[in-house]
Design a protein around this motif. Structure first.
Motif, PDB file in Angstrom:
ATOM      1  N   PRO A   5       0.830  -1.200   0.000  1.00  0.00           N
ATOM      2  CA  PRO A   5       0.000   0.000   0.000  1.00  0.00           C
ATOM      3  C   PRO A   5       0.871   1.260   0.000  1.00  0.00           C
ATOM      4  CG  PRO A   5      -0.564  -1.443   1.852  1.00  0.00           C
ATOM      5  CD  PRO A   5       0.592  -2.062   1.162  1.00  0.00           C
ATOM      6  N   GLY A   6       0.538   2.180  -0.856  1.00  0.00           N
ATOM      7  CA  GLY A   6       1.279   3.444  -0.924  1.00  0.00           C
ATOM      8  C   GLY A   6       2.175   3.525  -2.150  1.00  0.00           C
ATOM      9  N   THR A   7       2.413   2.405  -2.834  1.00  0.00           N
ATOM     10  CA  THR A   7       3.346   2.400  -3.971  1.00  0.00           C
ATOM     11  C   THR A   7       2.920   3.385  -5.067  1.00  0.00           C
ATOM     12  OG1 THR A   7       3.770   0.055  -3.585  1.00  0.00           O
ATOM     13  CG2 THR A   7       4.506   0.939  -5.680  1.00  0.00           C
ATOM     14  N   THR A   8       1.628   3.376  -5.416  1.00  0.00           N
ATOM     15  CA  THR A   8       1.181   4.205  -6.546  1.00  0.00           C
ATOM     16  C   THR A   8       1.482   5.680  -6.276  1.00  0.00           C
ATOM     17  OG1 THR A   8      -0.580   2.590  -6.858  1.00  0.00           O
ATOM     18  CG2 THR A   8      -0.789   4.658  -8.069  1.00  0.00           C
ATOM     19  N   GLN A   9       1.118   6.115  -5.061  1.00  0.00           N
ATOM     20  CA  GLN A   9       1.287   7.544  -4.751  1.00  0.00           C
ATOM     21  C   GLN A   9       2.734   7.888  -4.379  1.00  0.00           C
ATOM     22  OE1 GLN A   9      -1.637   9.044  -2.013  1.00  0.00           O
ATOM     23  NE2 GLN A   9      -1.300  11.115  -2.788  1.00  0.00           N
ATOM     24  N   GLU A  10       3.388   6.998  -3.629  1.00  0.00           N
ATOM     25  CA  GLU A  10       4.704   7.355  -3.096  1.00  0.00           C
ATOM     26  C   GLU A  10       5.856   7.005  -4.034  1.00  0.00           C
ATOM     27  OE1 GLU A  10       4.910   5.464   0.755  1.00  0.00           O
ATOM     28  OE2 GLU A  10       2.872   6.134   1.192  1.00  0.00           O
ATOM     29  N   VAL A  11       5.657   6.013  -4.903  1.00  0.00           N
ATOM     30  CA  VAL A  11       6.753   5.587  -5.794  1.00  0.00           C
ATOM     31  C   VAL A  11       6.481   6.018  -7.241  1.00  0.00           C
ATOM     32  CG1 VAL A  11       8.074   3.609  -6.668  1.00  0.00           C
ATOM     33  CG2 VAL A  11       7.268   3.617  -4.289  1.00  0.00           C
TER      34      VAL A  11
ATOM     35  N   GLY B 254      -8.730   2.299  -7.886  1.00  0.00           N
ATOM     36  CA  GLY B 254      -8.571   3.376  -6.910  1.00  0.00           C
ATOM     37  C   GLY B 254      -7.578   4.395  -7.434  1.00  0.00           C
ATOM     38  N   GLY B 255      -8.043   5.636  -7.619  1.00  0.00           N
ATOM     39  CA  GLY B 255      -7.162   6.672  -8.148  1.00  0.00           C
ATOM     40  C   GLY B 255      -6.436   7.413  -7.043  1.00  0.00           C
ATOM     41  N   VAL B 256      -5.353   8.078  -7.435  1.00  0.00           N
ATOM     42  CA  VAL B 256      -4.646   8.950  -6.507  1.00  0.00           C
ATOM     43  C   VAL B 256      -5.499  10.195  -6.245  1.00  0.00           C
ATOM     44  CG1 VAL B 256      -2.635  10.498  -6.462  1.00  0.00           C
ATOM     45  CG2 VAL B 256      -2.345   8.077  -6.997  1.00  0.00           C
ATOM     46  N   THR B 257      -6.337  10.560  -7.228  1.00  0.00           N
ATOM     47  CA  THR B 257      -7.342  11.620  -7.047  1.00  0.00           C
ATOM     48  C   THR B 257      -8.705  11.035  -7.430  1.00  0.00           C
ATOM     49  OG1 THR B 257      -7.028  12.300  -9.342  1.00  0.00           O
ATOM     50  CG2 THR B 257      -5.714  13.464  -7.673  1.00  0.00           C
ATOM     51  N   LYS B 258      -9.771  11.737  -7.029  1.00  0.00           N
ATOM     52  CA  LYS B 258     -11.128  11.260  -7.380  1.00  0.00           C
ATOM     53  C   LYS B 258     -11.313  11.234  -8.901  1.00  0.00           C
ATOM     54  CE  LYS B 258     -13.319  11.165  -3.219  1.00  0.00           C
ATOM     55  NZ  LYS B 258     -12.482  10.148  -2.616  1.00  0.00           N
ATOM     56  N   GLY B 259     -10.751  12.233  -9.547  1.00  0.00           N
ATOM     57  CA  GLY B 259     -10.860  12.299 -11.016  1.00  0.00           C
ATOM     58  C   GLY B 259     -10.190  11.104 -11.661  1.00  0.00           C
TER      59      GLY B 259
ATOM     60  N   PRO C 128     -15.297   1.065  -7.664  1.00  0.00           N
ATOM     61  CA  PRO C 128     -14.390   2.154  -7.292  1.00  0.00           C
ATOM     62  C   PRO C 128     -13.969   2.041  -5.821  1.00  0.00           C
ATOM     63  CG  PRO C 128     -16.479   2.988  -8.180  1.00  0.00           C
ATOM     64  CD  PRO C 128     -16.671   1.535  -7.890  1.00  0.00           C
ATOM     65  N   ALA C 129     -12.684   2.260  -5.558  1.00  0.00           N
ATOM     66  CA  ALA C 129     -12.173   2.265  -4.181  1.00  0.00           C
ATOM     67  C   ALA C 129     -12.089   3.701  -3.690  1.00  0.00           C
ATOM     68  CB  ALA C 129     -10.784   1.630  -4.166  1.00  0.00           C
ATOM     69  N   LYS C 130     -11.908   3.843  -2.378  1.00  0.00           N
ATOM     70  CA  LYS C 130     -11.803   5.189  -1.805  1.00  0.00           C
ATOM     71  C   LYS C 130     -10.571   5.904  -2.367  1.00  0.00           C
ATOM     72  CE  LYS C 130     -12.299   7.055   2.810  1.00  0.00           C
ATOM     73  NZ  LYS C 130     -12.242   6.714   4.224  1.00  0.00           N
ATOM     74  N   SER C 131      -9.461   5.153  -2.498  1.00  0.00           N
ATOM     75  CA  SER C 131      -8.255   5.726  -3.101  1.00  0.00           C
ATOM     76  C   SER C 131      -7.371   4.570  -3.573  1.00  0.00           C
ATOM     77  CB  SER C 131      -7.480   6.588  -2.089  1.00  0.00           C
ATOM     78  OG  SER C 131      -6.712   5.766  -1.229  1.00  0.00           O
ATOM     79  N   ALA C 132      -6.225   4.894  -4.134  1.00  0.00           N
ATOM     80  CA  ALA C 132      -5.304   3.859  -4.608  1.00  0.00           C
ATOM     81  C   ALA C 132      -4.859   2.953  -3.458  1.00  0.00           C
ATOM     82  CB  ALA C 132      -4.085   4.517  -5.255  1.00  0.00           C
ATOM     83  N   ARG C 133      -4.666   3.555  -2.298  1.00  0.00           N
ATOM     84  CA  ARG C 133      -4.178   2.804  -1.131  1.00  0.00           C
ATOM     85  C   ARG C 133      -5.121   1.650  -0.747  1.00  0.00           C
ATOM     86  NH1 ARG C 133      -0.605   5.270   2.497  1.00  0.00           N
ATOM     87  NH2 ARG C 133      -0.813   7.154   1.284  1.00  0.00           N
ATOM     88  N   GLU C 134      -6.436   1.929  -0.756  1.00  0.00           N
ATOM     89  CA  GLU C 134      -7.403   0.869  -0.407  1.00  0.00           C
ATOM     90  C   GLU C 134      -7.405  -0.221  -1.484  1.00  0.00           C
ATOM     91  OE1 GLU C 134      -8.119   4.102   0.106  1.00  0.00           O
ATOM     92  OE2 GLU C 134      -8.187   3.989   2.287  1.00  0.00           O
ATOM     93  N   ALA C 135      -7.275   0.198  -2.742  1.00  0.00           N
ATOM     94  CA  ALA C 135      -7.252  -0.799  -3.827  1.00  0.00           C
ATOM     95  C   ALA C 135      -6.010  -1.690  -3.700  1.00  0.00           C
ATOM     96  CB  ALA C 135      -7.262  -0.092  -5.177  1.00  0.00           C
TER      97      ALA C 135
END
Ligand SMILES: NC(=O)c1ccc[n+]([C@@H]2O[C@H](COP(=O)([O-])OP(=O)(O)OC[C@H]3O[C@@H](n4cnc5c(N)ncnc54)[C@H](O)[C@@H]3O)[C@@H](O)[C@H]2O)c1
Length: 420
Positions: free
Chosen positions: A123-129, A172-177, A195-202
């Motif tokens: 969890p966190g790879t999409t946004q942090e990496v 799950g996107g990094v943003t809602k869009g 749809p997930a709440k965000s990338a992290r949940e997905a």
């Protein structure tokens, strides 16, 4: 942009995605760093079990092509990354392929592109990496100039019922869009998009799915040992328990866990918990310990069975049937048949194998040839062990023709066999 989709990584996950998108009428290209894969596909050859050569030929007819030239990524409206996420030698997540695929996208990112990571990861790879790589490499702004999301792959190689189109797809996107863009994209060829709440949940949902399997398999593997000692037929126990229509899902014991997901993915989650929070994910560690010792447990049971004929493992011929990690595929990744063969050979057994899907098998540096005549080899071996029950096997008939038959998959009646 003249291409609807570029798939980065054309393996067990990427190629079925290409097929589903092409069938839905999308213009698709594939990018891979392996020349053998790219040249093979462009000349109509499939290297993936679930996709035939004829299916690849049809993809080519419909305009698909594979490339090693990353500049072709510039033409695509959507880029989906399906590259491997293995473990390093010391058991940590190895994101080298994910990083380098993201760098290739970043160097060629056109404004407006949707980028999706499908590789299983912590969890966190999409946004942090991924996001910093894309931003730094392209100079574009996430959520404004391009969209970034995670969508876990749920492909089940060999599954005849559930494929990409009829398995719900989590996004799950990094943003809602980005979530909306990714959901709209997958709806073009997947029946149900969630749809997930965000990338992290997905990201975490995928790891929960595989950790759940890993732990429940460990539960029945541990039960297999004490049920044997207590003279309780665990296979019957599971069949009884699963008659309950709610609150129970059947899992089955076996010679160990294999494949690219179950033995590896939970490590991504436990590594994240340990590195971020400092404490272990105890369920995962226990499950790993139990599942990893199953091959040596099976070797010990094999020794006990031979003992009934006053034979030691040393010098006995042991025939392993089915050495892939699951039935009816040729994928051998992380197959428990390898540590089982090693454990038997360490004790001096003469190990042979048969598998309808594998002609040659590498065990501790030795390349073994499949026995030429299955029936003759079954009749000859001191002990036959069913490691993987491929469709091509009639396990009860094989058991009847064997001197001793050890069924690690619980598929024989048990009359002419020993069951795990
Ligand atoms: N195989 C499965 O059943 C399965 C199921 C669900 C999820 N997954 C996950 O999907 C991901 C991919 O797995 P797979 O089984 O398809 O792997 P695979 O090894 O079959 O295919 C991966 C492909 O990616 C290519 N590749 C490697 N580095 C690259 C790069 N930098 N750029 C472009 N291509 C690159 C490789 O050459 C290979 O062809 C992994 O994260 C895996 O955990 C796999």
């Amino acid at each position: 942009m003249s291409v609807d989709l570029v798939v980065l990584g054309l393996g067990y996950v990427g190629l079925p995605l290409v097929e589903a998108a092409v069938q839905a009428g999308l213009k698709v290209i594939g990018y891979d760093v392996n020349r053998r894969v790219v040249d093979g596909l462009n000349s109509g050859h499939s290297h993936v079990d679930d996709i035939s050569n004829a299916a690849v030929a049809e993809l080519l007819d419909r305009g698909f092509s594979a490339t090693m030239d990353e500049r072709e990524i510039q033409d695509a409206r959507v880029a989906v990354i399906c590259v491997p996420t293995p473990l390093s030698v010391d058991g940590r997540p190895e994101l080298g392929a994910v990083r380098s695929a993201a760098e290739a996208v970043a160097r060629n990112l056109s404004p407006g592109t949707l980028v999706v990571l499908e590789s299983t990861t912590y969890p966190g790879t999409t946004q942090e990496v991924i996001e910093p790589i894309l931003v730094e490499g392209s100079g574009l702004v996430a959520g404004v100039d391009f969209y970034l999301a995670f969508s876990p792959e749920r492909i089940d190689p060999g599954n005849q019922v559930y494929g990409l189109a009829n398995t719900p797809k989590v996004v799950g996107g990094v943003t809602k869009g980005a979530t909306r863009r990714a959901a709209d994209f997958y709806r073009r060829f997947v029946d149900t998009v969630v749809p997930a709440k965000s990338a992290r949940e997905a990201e975490t949902a995928k790891l929960l799915e595989n950790t759940y399997r890993h732990i429940n398999i460990a539960l029945v593997n541990e039960m297999a040992r004490f049920c044997h000692e207590l003279d309780i037929d665990l296979w019957d126990v599971i069949n009884l328990a699963k008659t309950k229509p709610f609150g129970f899902q059947a899992f089955y014991p076996g010679p160990g866990v294999g494949g690219h997901c179950i033995p590896i993915d939970p490590n991504y989650l436990s590594h994240r918990v340990k590195s971020r929070l400092g404490y272990p994910f105890r369920f995962v560690e226990l499950a790993q310990e139990i599942n990893a010792t199953m091959p040596t447990y099976v070797a010990r049971r094999a020794q006990d069975i031979l003992n009934l004929d006053s034979k030691p493992l040393r010098g006995s011929s042991v025939l392993l049937l089915g050495i892939t990690y699951k039935p009816d595929i040729s994928d051998q990744r992380e197959s428990p048949a390898v540590p089982l063969a090693q454990a038997l050979r360490v004790q001096g057994a003469d190990v042979q194998f048969h598998d309808p899907n594998v002609e040659r098998w590498l065990v501790t540096g030795d390349l073994l040839d499949r026995v030429a005549d299955l029936d003759a080899a079954v009749g000859r071996a001191d002990l036959v062990i069913l490691v993987q029950n491929h469709r091509a096997y009639d396990a009860d008939a094989l058991a009847a023709a064997s001197k001793r038959f050890f069924d690690t998959k619980g598929v024989t009646s048990g009359l002419n066999s020993f069951r795990l």
